[in-house]
Structures are given as structure tokens and as C-alpha cells.
Write a protein that holds these residues in place. Structure first.
Motif, PDB file in Angstrom:
ATOM      1  N   PRO A  29      27.919  43.613  34.964  1.00 21.32           N
ATOM      2  CA  PRO A  29      26.629  42.978  35.275  1.00 21.32           C
ATOM      3  C   PRO A  29      26.653  42.126  36.540  1.00 21.32           C
ATOM      4  O   PRO A  29      25.645  42.045  37.245  1.00 21.32           O
ATOM      5  CB  PRO A  29      26.351  42.117  34.040  1.00 21.32           C
ATOM      6  N   VAL A  30      27.798  41.480  36.841  1.00 15.14           N
ATOM      7  CA  VAL A  30      27.865  40.572  37.991  1.00 15.14           C
ATOM      8  C   VAL A  30      29.199  40.753  38.710  1.00 15.14           C
ATOM      9  O   VAL A  30      30.245  40.898  38.078  1.00 15.14           O
ATOM     10  CB  VAL A  30      27.716  39.089  37.557  1.00 15.14           C
ATOM     11  N   LEU A  31      29.137  40.735  40.052  1.00 15.21           N
ATOM     12  CA  LEU A  31      30.330  40.730  40.891  1.00 15.21           C
ATOM     13  C   LEU A  31      30.165  39.644  41.942  1.00 15.21           C
ATOM     14  O   LEU A  31      29.059  39.398  42.428  1.00 15.21           O
ATOM     15  CB  LEU A  31      30.526  42.081  41.592  1.00 15.21           C
ATOM     16  N   THR A  32      31.271  38.981  42.300  1.00 12.83           N
ATOM     17  CA  THR A  32      31.253  37.999  43.390  1.00 12.83           C
ATOM     18  C   THR A  32      32.335  38.363  44.389  1.00 12.83           C
ATOM     19  O   THR A  32      33.394  38.877  44.022  1.00 12.83           O
ATOM     20  CB  THR A  32      31.509  36.572  42.874  1.00 12.83           C
ATOM     21  N   THR A  33      32.064  38.092  45.659  1.00 11.49           N
ATOM     22  CA  THR A  33      33.054  38.363  46.693  1.00 11.49           C
ATOM     23  C   THR A  33      32.826  37.419  47.867  1.00 11.49           C
ATOM     24  O   THR A  33      31.718  36.902  48.062  1.00 11.49           O
ATOM     25  CB  THR A  33      32.966  39.824  47.172  1.00 11.49           C
ATOM     26  N   ALA A  34      33.880  37.201  48.649  1.00 11.41           N
ATOM     27  CA  ALA A  34      33.794  36.328  49.818  1.00 11.41           C
ATOM     28  C   ALA A  34      33.157  37.079  50.988  1.00 11.41           C
ATOM     29  O   ALA A  34      33.322  38.292  51.139  1.00 11.41           O
ATOM     30  CB  ALA A  34      35.182  35.824  50.203  1.00 11.41           C
ATOM     31  N   LEU A  35      32.441  36.360  51.799  1.00 11.70           N
ATOM     32  CA  LEU A  35      31.775  36.928  52.964  1.00 11.70           C
ATOM     33  C   LEU A  35      32.806  37.573  53.897  1.00 11.70           C
ATOM     34  O   LEU A  35      33.828  36.975  54.224  1.00 11.70           O
ATOM     35  CB  LEU A  35      31.015  35.827  53.709  1.00 11.70           C
ATOM     36  N   LYS A  73      30.518  29.786  33.890  1.00 15.00           N
ATOM     37  CA  LYS A  73      31.794  29.224  33.454  1.00 15.00           C
ATOM     38  C   LYS A  73      32.993  29.804  34.211  1.00 15.00           C
ATOM     39  O   LYS A  73      34.130  29.399  33.961  1.00 15.00           O
ATOM     40  CB  LYS A  73      31.976  29.468  31.956  1.00 15.00           C
ATOM     41  N   ASP A  74      32.747  30.721  35.135  1.00 10.00           N
ATOM     42  CA  ASP A  74      33.840  31.388  35.846  1.00 10.00           C
ATOM     43  C   ASP A  74      34.156  30.678  37.153  1.00 10.00           C
ATOM     44  O   ASP A  74      33.254  30.402  37.959  1.00 10.00           O
ATOM     45  CB  ASP A  74      33.488  32.849  36.123  1.00 10.00           C
ATOM     46  N   LEU A  75      35.453  30.405  37.385  1.00  9.87           N
ATOM     47  CA  LEU A  75      35.897  29.815  38.643  1.00  9.87           C
ATOM     48  C   LEU A  75      35.899  30.887  39.729  1.00  9.87           C
ATOM     49  O   LEU A  75      36.560  31.919  39.597  1.00  9.87           O
ATOM     50  CB  LEU A  75      37.299  29.211  38.475  1.00  9.87           C
ATOM     51  N   ILE A  76      35.176  30.652  40.820  1.00 16.72           N
ATOM     52  CA  ILE A  76      35.047  31.641  41.890  1.00 16.72           C
ATOM     53  C   ILE A  76      36.044  31.365  43.014  1.00 16.72           C
ATOM     54  O   ILE A  76      36.784  32.237  43.443  1.00 16.72           O
ATOM     55  CB  ILE A  76      33.611  31.653  42.445  1.00 16.72           C
ATOM     56  N   THR A  77      36.067  30.141  43.501  1.00 21.23           N
ATOM     57  CA  THR A  77      37.006  29.757  44.556  1.00 21.23           C
ATOM     58  C   THR A  77      37.203  28.248  44.501  1.00 21.23           C
ATOM     59  O   THR A  77      36.429  27.529  43.867  1.00 21.23           O
ATOM     60  CB  THR A  77      36.500  30.187  45.946  1.00 21.23           C
TER      61      THR A  77
END
Length: 294
Positions: free
Chosen positions: A43-49, A225-229
Motif C-alpha cells: 500500500p505504501v512505499l517511501t524513498t529518498a529523493l 509508526k515507521d521510522l523512515i530516516t
């Protein structure tokens, strides 16, 4: 008679409820009872620019495929013909690769390279499938891609006693910025909630805290609740005796990268000395035994 009818209706209702509960299990327990072909994507993805991101898409099935599934990856936020990720449209030419180039593979994940702010949004993995029993299309549940920039965590230029953290992120209320000192969350003295600027595809989150004492300060970016960076700042108070301030160090870390610890050079001379001690004692004993025999 009425009691018998009500009893039969009640029994029928219970059987109907149990039948609905059992029905999904029959799909798996009885071969050929029902075709099961599903497409799964997160459902969700995160990534650095500026980084690359894997966008998962997998087929699960219990039927024989007559032909390899035809894959369509779409960018839903922009409803144009130029929003196809696979086969790549002009917008994504050279930026998208299949992780598995085998046409018969059921792993239809793709690699999106050099992610930009404009890539934020929803994506859909859809497949055209032909089986022994039917010809149809299946799609996933959509994936929301969220982007964040490099975090800045350092002393402010106008106040050496104020520690400031800032990061640009895709607009979403789930992003939260927090600052900790030796593991304890600090109360911020200045913060920006992340108001969007119309001309920009991101918002800026910022927090500031007053320096209490020396130690490790840590700024963390969470999505729900998820640590991204996170970024770590080691603060050393000014040394009154020496008259010079020790260097304060700020290090930005990914959640998959461990904090580096500066080590001391190996004491090789000490090791050699420790090895020479038993050797010298042994040689002394051998020399004494030889002298006694002579």
C-alpha cells in the motif's frame, strides 16, 4: 407446527452462516472449485529523493497460464497516455526496469530509478491473464509512493544553543518529525507544521530544541509508526579550561545504516611485548636447565 418451522429456519440460518465461513476454505481444499488469481502490491512505499526504489508486484494463482501475463504499470495521479511505467512511456524512458526479465515469471516488480518529487503519487499494477478457464484482467490495490529529501540537523546560524532539524517530504499528515536526547524525546521550542506552498510538490517539516547538555541528539522522521530516516548530532559543551570548543558532529543516517564509531589504532607494540614475556621466561628456564646439566 410453528415451532418446527421456526426451528428449521433457525437451523437453515446457522447452516447458511457456516456455509459463508467455509466457502473461502473450499477454494483451496477442492481442486478446480474456483479460480484464484490475485495481484499483490504494497500500500505504501517511501524513498529518498534521487534514489532508486523497487515497486513490488507479484501474481498468486492456482490455475495454469496459457500465455505469459501481460503487465501494465500505471501512474494514477496523472491520467494521461504518458503515465505508463511499463511498457515505459516517454516520461519514464530509461528510468524503469523489470526486476525479472523472464516473461513466464510471476514477479512483475519494477525498479524506478532516480526518483523525483513529481514521482510522488499512486501507482497501479495490472495484468492481462489467459488461463485454461478464462481470459481476464487483474489489478493490485494501488501503491502510494512517498518521497523525502536529505535531512538537515545542526546548530542554527543565529543561536549556538538552538539545535534545528529540517526535512522536505511529500505532503501527508502521517509524516512526523521528532528530536531525542540520549533516547528521551524533547519538547520543541519552534516548529513548522509543514504548510504546502502551491508552486512546490513538497512540504517542509522543521523542529528546534534548546541544547540541554552534552551527548547524542537524534532527529527522526516517522511515517505513522515507521521510522523512515534519522540524523544524529553529537554535542560537546565548550571546555572552560582549554578555551576552545570541541567539534560538534552531525551525521545523517538511513534506517538500514548503523552509526559509525571512531576506533583507536591497534596497540601492536603492546601485543608484541605481551608475546615476548612468556618467550623470555621460557628461554630463561631452558638456559638454567642447560647450566645445571653442565
Amino acid at each position: 407446527m410453528l415451532k418446527i418451522i421456526l426451528s428449521e429456519m433457525h437451523h437453515s440460518l446457522k447452516v447458511t452462516k457456516w456455509g459463508w465461513i467455509q466457502w473461502p476454505f473450499l477454494y483451496f481444499m477442492v481442486p478446480g472449485a474456483c479460480s484464484l488469481v490475485t495481484v499483490h502490491q504494497p500500500p505504501v512505499l517511501t524513498t529518498a529523493l534521487g534514489h532508486d526504489v523497487v515497486m513490488p508486484c507479484t501474481i498468486f494463482h492456482n490455475e495454469t497460464m496459457l500465455t505469459p501475463p501481460v503487465l501494465y504499470w500505471m501512474y494514477l495521479t496523472q491520467n494521461t497516455a504518458n503515465s505508463r511505467l511499463w511498457i515505459p512511456s516517454e516520461k519514464y524512458e530509461g528510468r524503469v526496469d523489470l526486476l525479472d526479465n523472464n516473461a513466464n515469471s510471476f514477479n512483475k516488480s519494477i525498479l524506478l530509478k532516480n526518483v523525483q518529487w513529481a514521482d510522488s503519487g499512486k501507482y497501479l499494477c495490472r495484468l492481462s491473464i489467459i488461463t485454461e478457464n478464462d481470459r481476464f484482467r487483474r489489478k493490485g490495490n494501488e501503491t502510494l509512493l512517498m518521497v523525502y529529501d536529505t535531512m538537515i540537523f545542526n546548530l542554527t546560524s543565529h543561536n549556538d544553543s538552538l539545535l534545528w532539524c529540517q526535512v522536505n517530504v511529500t505532503l501527508d499528515p502521517g509524516f512526523v518529525l521528532s528530536i531525542f536526547h540520549d533516547g528521551c524525546k524533547l519538547q520543541t521550542v519552534d516548529s513548522a507544521p509543514g504548510d504546502a506552498v502551491t508552486a512546490l510538490p513538497y512540504v517542509t517539516l522543521s523542529e528546534a530544541v534548546s541544547l540541554r547538555s552534552g551527548g547524542k541528539y537524534e532527529c527522526q522522521l516517522h511515517l505513522d509508526k515507521d521510522l523512515i530516516t534519522k540524523s544524529i548530532f553529537h554535542y560537546h559543551p565548550p571546555a572552560a579550561e582549554e578555551g576552545e570548543e570541541p567539534e560538534n558532529v552531525s551525521v545523517t543516517l538511513s534506517i538500514t545504516v548503523s552509526e559509525h564509531v571512531v576506533g583507536f589504532p591497534e596497540p601492536w607494540f603492546l601485543y608484541v611485548g605481551l608475546l615476548l614475556v612468556p618467550f623470555t621466561i621460557l628461554m630463561g628456564l631452558v638456559t638454567a636447565l642447560l647450566m645445571c646439566r653442565s
